[in-house]
Design an enzyme around this catalytic site. Structure first.
Site, PDB file in Angstrom:
ATOM      1  N   PHE A 369       0.885  -1.591   0.096  1.00 18.11           N
ATOM      2  CA  PHE A 369      -0.089   0.183   0.001  1.00 18.11           C
ATOM      3  C   PHE A 369       0.347   1.549   0.094  1.00 18.11           C
ATOM      4  CE2 PHE A 369      -2.176  -2.778   2.687  1.00 18.11           C
ATOM      5  CZ  PHE A 369      -2.818  -4.173   2.028  1.00 18.11           C
ATOM      6  N   CYS A 370       2.160   1.677  -0.492  1.00 19.09           N
ATOM      7  CA  CYS A 370       3.053   2.638  -0.903  1.00 19.09           C
ATOM      8  C   CYS A 370       3.195   3.034   0.594  1.00 19.09           C
ATOM      9  CB  CYS A 370       2.382   3.326  -1.225  1.00 19.09           C
ATOM     10  SG  CYS A 370       1.897   3.129  -3.216  1.00 19.09           S
ATOM     11  N   ALA A 371       3.481   2.135   1.654  1.00 20.19           N
ATOM     12  CA  ALA A 371       4.095   2.534   2.873  1.00 20.19           C
ATOM     13  C   ALA A 371       4.569   1.502   3.235  1.00 20.19           C
ATOM     14  CB  ALA A 371       2.537   2.802   3.862  1.00 20.19           C
TER      15      ALA A 371
END
Length: 420
Positions: A369-371
């Protein structure tokens, strides 16, 4: 410049007007991926359709079409600013999205600025900041976040850096867990220590009112494509001094007040125009403003209650599945928006997502999730909490919003319960 108002198109009586917050979709497809890109709201689609016949240049045309488009663009700026509680001295700068907005602010930081973030941020609020930034560990609770920031800012104040600015950059709601961060308390800590604060509101603004003045926040960034206006616009809203003193984010037409015969003889504009060179995304701005206006007119309390009921139904259903483990940063009862991330023990998350899409026509997100730093940490924590050693290295995320129904949530839970 005198702007001539052009009559609007006829409007339907209120009783027959479509719900502006109704969302477009494909019959039979269940979209539980709002946190990535929310569906288009009727308000956004109608605003774009109405303006398209008039589409023309903005700011530099004398014709009726250009005049109308200029007025629509600047009205959109005012509407978006009002929606987030912008103060009279704040700039509302249209960007492509939250990532673009945060990169703009990163380019505008005064020399020597120290940026303080937490390790739980989206990459958009981790990667743009300069070397020497301070990344605090992911806290175990909202109160822990406040204490950690207070301690870090106190340490910076004791450092031999008198007069150098500090910016705190924090999310309003996690895109991984949906948990809300204590923005007002963090802003008070920043203010007490002489620091400024930016809030990444990409996930918060679609679900809850955000008011810069009330929160005493210096800067805010959000994306239209997460706010039911998927036409490629975002905004950076906040204090103008750093932005007016920085070189333009992009150099080109519209960002200048004067260019001499020698192209180094340039006077750059102040205000939003300084960082909006080139032809602006008029349709994106108008679409975003239309959704902001519709949400401002809506009963946000009722929308929140409905979403929380759906979220409780989803989380309770996930907890009842013995092979599913939810990810969380704070306690299970921490306030959150309509997002839940989880893993299915013994199953690859990408395979599960593909099965849900292919067999059940349910769209969810899989991955980190781009985290990545936060998601990996939470996967380790989930394994320790559940006592399982067969959790996959990536997760699944279901995210709710306008248009989500109980039937959608139940379809996902049934599909997970009957995985082959």
């Amino acid at each position: 410049m005198t702007v001539t108002l052009v009559p609007s198109l006829p409007t339907l009586p209120a009783s027959t007007r479509p719900d502006p917050l109704g969302v477009l979709g494909v019959p039979g497809e269940i979209n539980l991926d709002h946190a990535a890109s929310a569906p288009c709201a009727r308000a956004a689609a109608d605003a774009v359709a109405e303006l398209l016949p008039w589409y023309a240049s903005v700011h530099r045309g004398a014709g009726a079409l250009s005049q109308r488009c200029t007025l629509a663009y600047e009205r959109a700026r005012q509407t978006v600013g009002d929606f987030v509680g912008a103060r009279p001295e704040d700039h509302v700068i249209f960007t492509r999205n939250t990532t673009d907005a945060i990169n703009l602010l990163a380019r505008a930081l005064p020399a020597g600025t120290t940026v303080v973030t937490f390790g739980g941020e989206h990459h958009a609020n981790l990667l743009p900041w300069p070397r020497g930034s301070v990344r605090l560990p992911v806290p175990a609770s909202p109160a822990g976040a406040v204490r950690a920031l207070d301690a870090a800012l106190g340490e910076l104040a004791r450092d031999a850096r008198p007069g150098l600015p500090v910016l705190v950059a924090v999310t309003g709601a996690s895109n991984v867990t949906g948990e809300r961060w204590p923005v007002a308390e963090l802003a008070r800590v920043a203010r007490r220590n002489g620091a400024r604060i930016l809030v990444d509101a990409a996930q918060l603004a679609p679900h809850a009112p955000v008011d810069l003045a009330r929160l005493d926040v210096d800067y805010l960034a959000l994306s239209g494509h997460k706010l039911y206006a998927p036409f490629g616009a975002g905004v950076l809203v906040g204090r103008g001094d750093w932005l007016d003193e920085a070189p333009p984010y992009l150099s080109g037409g519209g960002a200048t007040s004067h260019v001499g015969a020698a192209t180094h003889e340039v006077r750059w504009a102040t205000g939003p125009a300084r960082h909006e060179a080139g032809t602006p995304n008029l349709l994106g701005a108008v679409a975003l403003a239309a959704v902001c206006a519709a949400l401002a007119d809506a009963d946000r309390g009722a929308l929140h209650a409905r979403e929380q009921a759906l979220l409780s139904r989803l989380r309770d259903g996930l907890a009842a599945l013995p092979h599913v483990v939810e990810l969380r940063t704070f306690g299970p009862d921490a306030p959150r928006v309509g997002i839940a991330s989880f893993v299915v023990a013994g199953r690859d998350s990408a395979d599960v997502a593909a099965h849900l899409a292919r067999v059940h026509r349910i769209g969810v997100r899989d991955g980190l999730f781009c985290a990545h730093p936060l998601a990996r940490r939470l996967l380790v924590e989930a394994a320790a909490r559940s006592g399982r050693d067969d959790l996959p290295p990536t997760a699944l995320r279901a995210s709710l919003g306008l248009g989500t129904t109980e039937a959608d949530v139940d379809a996902l839970l049934t599909a997970l319960a009957t995985l082959p």
